[in-house]
Design a protein around this motif. Structure first.
Motif, PDB file in Angstrom:
ATOM      1  N   VAL A   1      32.044 -19.496  92.831  1.00 47.01           N
ATOM      2  CA  VAL A   1      30.824 -19.294  93.611  1.00 47.01           C
ATOM      3  C   VAL A   1      29.804 -20.341  93.153  1.00 47.01           C
ATOM      4  O   VAL A   1      30.012 -21.013  92.138  1.00 47.01           O
ATOM      5  N   PRO A   2      28.706 -20.535  93.906  1.00 46.66           N
ATOM      6  CA  PRO A   2      27.782 -21.636  93.577  1.00 46.66           C
ATOM      7  C   PRO A   2      27.306 -21.685  92.136  1.00 46.66           C
ATOM      8  O   PRO A   2      27.153 -22.772  91.580  1.00 46.66           O
ATOM      9  N   ASP A   3      27.073 -20.530  91.500  1.00 41.50           N
ATOM     10  CA  ASP A   3      26.552 -20.582  90.125  1.00 41.50           C
ATOM     11  C   ASP A   3      27.607 -20.278  89.067  1.00 41.50           C
ATOM     12  O   ASP A   3      27.277 -20.043  87.914  1.00 41.50           O
ATOM     13  N   GLY A   4      28.887 -20.294  89.441  1.00 45.91           N
ATOM     14  CA  GLY A   4      29.928 -20.078  88.447  1.00 45.91           C
ATOM     15  C   GLY A   4      31.167 -19.437  89.017  1.00 45.91           C
ATOM     16  O   GLY A   4      31.752 -19.928  89.986  1.00 45.91           O
ATOM     17  N   LEU A   5      31.558 -18.288  88.439  1.00 42.61           N
ATOM     18  CA  LEU A   5      32.785 -17.601  88.832  1.00 42.61           C
ATOM     19  C   LEU A   5      32.507 -16.145  89.164  1.00 42.61           C
ATOM     20  O   LEU A   5      31.580 -15.536  88.607  1.00 42.61           O
ATOM     21  N   GLU A   6      33.323 -15.610  90.048  1.00 41.55           N
ATOM     22  CA  GLU A   6      33.247 -14.193  90.398  1.00 41.55           C
ATOM     23  C   GLU A   6      34.623 -13.573  90.203  1.00 41.55           C
ATOM     24  O   GLU A   6      35.610 -14.066  90.747  1.00 41.55           O
ATOM     25  N   VAL A   7      34.673 -12.518  89.408  1.00 45.45           N
ATOM     26  CA  VAL A   7      35.916 -11.792  89.167  1.00 45.45           C
ATOM     27  C   VAL A   7      35.785 -10.410  89.792  1.00 45.45           C
ATOM     28  O   VAL A   7      34.774  -9.726  89.602  1.00 45.45           O
ATOM     29  N   VAL A   8      36.797 -10.025  90.546  1.00 42.93           N
ATOM     30  CA  VAL A   8      36.804  -8.718  91.206  1.00 42.93           C
ATOM     31  C   VAL A   8      37.840  -7.838  90.515  1.00 42.93           C
ATOM     32  O   VAL A   8      38.988  -8.252  90.325  1.00 42.93           O
ATOM     33  N   LEU A   9      37.413  -6.625  90.137  1.00 44.72           N
ATOM     34  CA  LEU A   9      38.276  -5.693  89.423  1.00 44.72           C
ATOM     35  C   LEU A   9      38.378  -4.375  90.178  1.00 44.72           C
ATOM     36  O   LEU A   9      37.439  -3.950  90.846  1.00 44.72           O
ATOM     37  N   HIS A  10      39.522  -3.729  90.028  1.00 43.32           N
ATOM     38  CA  HIS A  10      39.712  -2.362  90.505  1.00 43.32           C
ATOM     39  C   HIS A  10      40.086  -1.528  89.287  1.00 43.32           C
ATOM     40  O   HIS A  10      41.160  -1.689  88.703  1.00 43.32           O
ATOM     41  N   THR A  11      39.189  -0.639  88.878  1.00 42.48           N
ATOM     42  CA  THR A  11      39.452   0.129  87.663  1.00 42.48           C
ATOM     43  C   THR A  11      38.491   1.311  87.568  1.00 42.48           C
ATOM     44  O   THR A  11      37.368   1.257  88.070  1.00 42.48           O
ATOM     45  N   SER A  12      38.951   2.354  86.906  1.00 41.65           N
ATOM     46  CA  SER A  12      38.072   3.479  86.597  1.00 41.65           C
ATOM     47  C   SER A  12      37.408   3.283  85.235  1.00 41.65           C
ATOM     48  O   SER A  12      36.552   4.058  84.843  1.00 41.65           O
TER      49      SER A  12
ATOM     50  N   LEU B   1      33.223  -4.615  91.086  1.00 42.83           N
ATOM     51  CA  LEU B   1      34.167  -3.500  91.118  1.00 42.83           C
ATOM     52  C   LEU B   1      34.463  -3.137  92.570  1.00 42.83           C
ATOM     53  O   LEU B   1      33.556  -3.008  93.387  1.00 42.83           O
ATOM     54  N   VAL B   2      35.740  -2.986  92.893  1.00 39.50           N
ATOM     55  CA  VAL B   2      36.139  -2.559  94.236  1.00 39.50           C
ATOM     56  C   VAL B   2      36.922  -1.251  94.150  1.00 39.50           C
ATOM     57  O   VAL B   2      37.455  -0.900  93.099  1.00 39.50           O
ATOM     58  N   GLN B   3      36.997  -0.563  95.282  1.00 38.88           N
ATOM     59  CA  GLN B   3      37.662   0.742  95.319  1.00 38.88           C
ATOM     60  C   GLN B   3      39.172   0.617  95.411  1.00 38.88           C
ATOM     61  O   GLN B   3      39.918   1.401  94.826  1.00 38.88           O
ATOM     62  N   HIS B   4      39.636  -0.368  96.193  1.00 42.58           N
ATOM     63  CA  HIS B   4      41.072  -0.502  96.458  1.00 42.58           C
ATOM     64  C   HIS B   4      41.671  -1.607  95.601  1.00 42.58           C
ATOM     65  O   HIS B   4      41.127  -2.711  95.536  1.00 42.58           O
ATOM     66  N   ASP B   5      42.796  -1.327  94.960  1.00 40.93           N
ATOM     67  CA  ASP B   5      43.417  -2.370  94.161  1.00 40.93           C
ATOM     68  C   ASP B   5      44.180  -3.343  95.051  1.00 40.93           C
ATOM     69  O   ASP B   5      44.553  -3.039  96.181  1.00 40.93           O
TER      70      ASP B   5
END
Length: 291
Positions: free
Chosen positions: A166-177, A214-218
Motif C-alpha cells: 500500500v502507499p505507506d508500506g504493507l498491509e497484512v490481512v489475518l483471519h483469527t480469533s 482482521l477478516v471474518q472469512h479465512d
C-alpha cells in the motif's frame, strides 16, 4: 524587541505606515514546524493591543528561504490593523532538506537599540518526503522484498490471508480469533524483514508502515467457495446469470462477484445460492475469468 530569526544588520526602527512606534507584532506561529517538500502549512499571527507598523498598506507577503539559499514567494494576504492574519502556504517541492524560514514582509518588527533587527518569520525543519511504496519504483522494490520475506515467515500460519503493498508500506490481512497474538507475529516478521534490507535501502525501509487487518472469512474457505462457483455453471445458465469475474477479495472479506448484466434479482439469487460470504458488484462487467 526583536523576534528571533535571520539577523540582518542595519535595520532601523520606523513608525511609517501609521503604526505605533515601538509596537511589536505578535510572534508568528506555524501549524507544523517539521514539514516535507510540498507540504501545506498555516502561518498565523495574533492581534496585539497596539498598532504595529504595516509597511505596505496592510499587504503581507510570505517567502520561503531554505538552507540552500533559495528564496521563493509562497503567499500574500492582508493583515488586520492589529497585525493579525492567517494564511495557508505550500512549501516548494524543490525545498532543500534541513532548516529553513518562512519570512514575512509588510509587518515591521522594531529593532533593538543596538541598531540590528531580526527578519520577521518562523523557522521550520524540512525532512525527506515519505516514499509512495505503491508507485515509486525503488520504494516498491524495497516493499516487495520485505513482503516476500514476511510471507515466507508467516504464510504457514492458519491465520494468514494475504499481504499487499500500500502507499505507506504493507498491509497484512489475518483471519483469527486470536488477533493480538497473530498481529504480534506479523509485526515480528515485518521487523525481521526490514532488518535485513541492504544498507543502501535501509532509510526507505525504515519509512514503511505495517497495517494488520482482521477478516471474518479465512482464505481457504473463500477459495473453496470460488471453486464451487466456477463449477456451478449449469445453475447459473438456468437462472440466466452470466458471471464475469469472481475470487477472494480481502477488501470486502468475501468472494467478490462481477456479472455481465447486473440486476437486483440476479444479486439476490446469487446470495441465496452462495450465502453471505459473497459480495456482488453493481457494475456491469465484460466477460472475463475467475480472479
Amino acid at each position: 524587541m526583536c523576534l528571533a530569526a535571520l539577523v540582518l544588520p542595519g535595520c532601523a526602527s520606523s513608525s511609517s505606515g501609521g503604526g505605533a512606534e515601538g509596537c511589536s507584532p505578535a510572534r508568528p506561529h506555524v501549524s507544523a514546524d517539521v514539514l516535507r517538500p510540498g507540504d501545506l502549512v498555516t502561518v498565523s499571527v495574533s492581534a496585539v493591543a497596539c498598532r504595529p507598523t504595516l509597511t505596505d498598506g496592510g499587504r503581507v507577503t510570505l517567502d520561503w528561504r531554505d538552507g540552500a539559499g533559495g528564496s521563493t514567494r509562497i503567499g500574500t494576504t492582508t493583515a488586520h490593523p492589529s497585525g493579525a492574519f492567517d494564511q495557508e502556504v505550500r512549501l516548494p517541492r524543490s525545498s532543500a532538506i534541513g532548516g529553513g524560514e518562512i519570512t514575512i514582509s509588510g509587518v515591521e518588527a522594531p529593532c533593538a537599540d543596538t541598531g540590528s533587527c531580526a527578519a520577521y518569520g518562523a523557522f521550520v525543519t524540512v525532512v525527506d518526503p515519505e516514499p509512495d511504496f505503491a508507485a515509486d519504483d525503488r520504494a516498491n522494490h524495497v516493499a516487495a522484498d520485505i513482503a516476500d520475506r514476511m510471507q515466507a515467515a508467516i504464510e504457514h500460519r492458519a491465520s494468514f490471508f494475504e499481504i499487499s503493498i500500500v502507499p505507506d508500506g504493507l498491509e497484512v490481512v489475518l483471519h483469527t480469533s486470536r488477533f493480538d497474538r497473530e498481529r504480534a507475529a506479523a509485526e515480528r516478521a515485518f521487523e525481521a524483514a526490514r532488518a535485513v534490507v541492504p544498507a543502501a535501502d535501509r532509510a526507505i525501509a525504515d519509512g514503511a508502515h505495517l497495517h494488520v487487518l482482521l477478516v471474518q472469512h479465512d482464505r481457504a474457505a473463500l477459495e473453496r467457495l470460488t471453486t464451487r462457483i466456477a463449477h456451478d455453471g449449469a445453475w447459473q445458465r438456468r437462472n440466466r446469470i452470466q458471471l464475469s469475474q469472481w475470487g477472494p477479495d480481502s477488501a470486502t472479506d468475501s468472494v467478490r462477484i462481477a456479472v455481465v448484466h447486473y440486476s437486483d434479482a440476479a444479486a439476490i439469487r446469487l446470495l441465496e445460492r452462495y450465502g453471505d460470504a459473497i459480495s456482488v458488484s453493481t457494475l456491469n462487467a465484460p466477460l472475463g475469468s475467475p480472479s
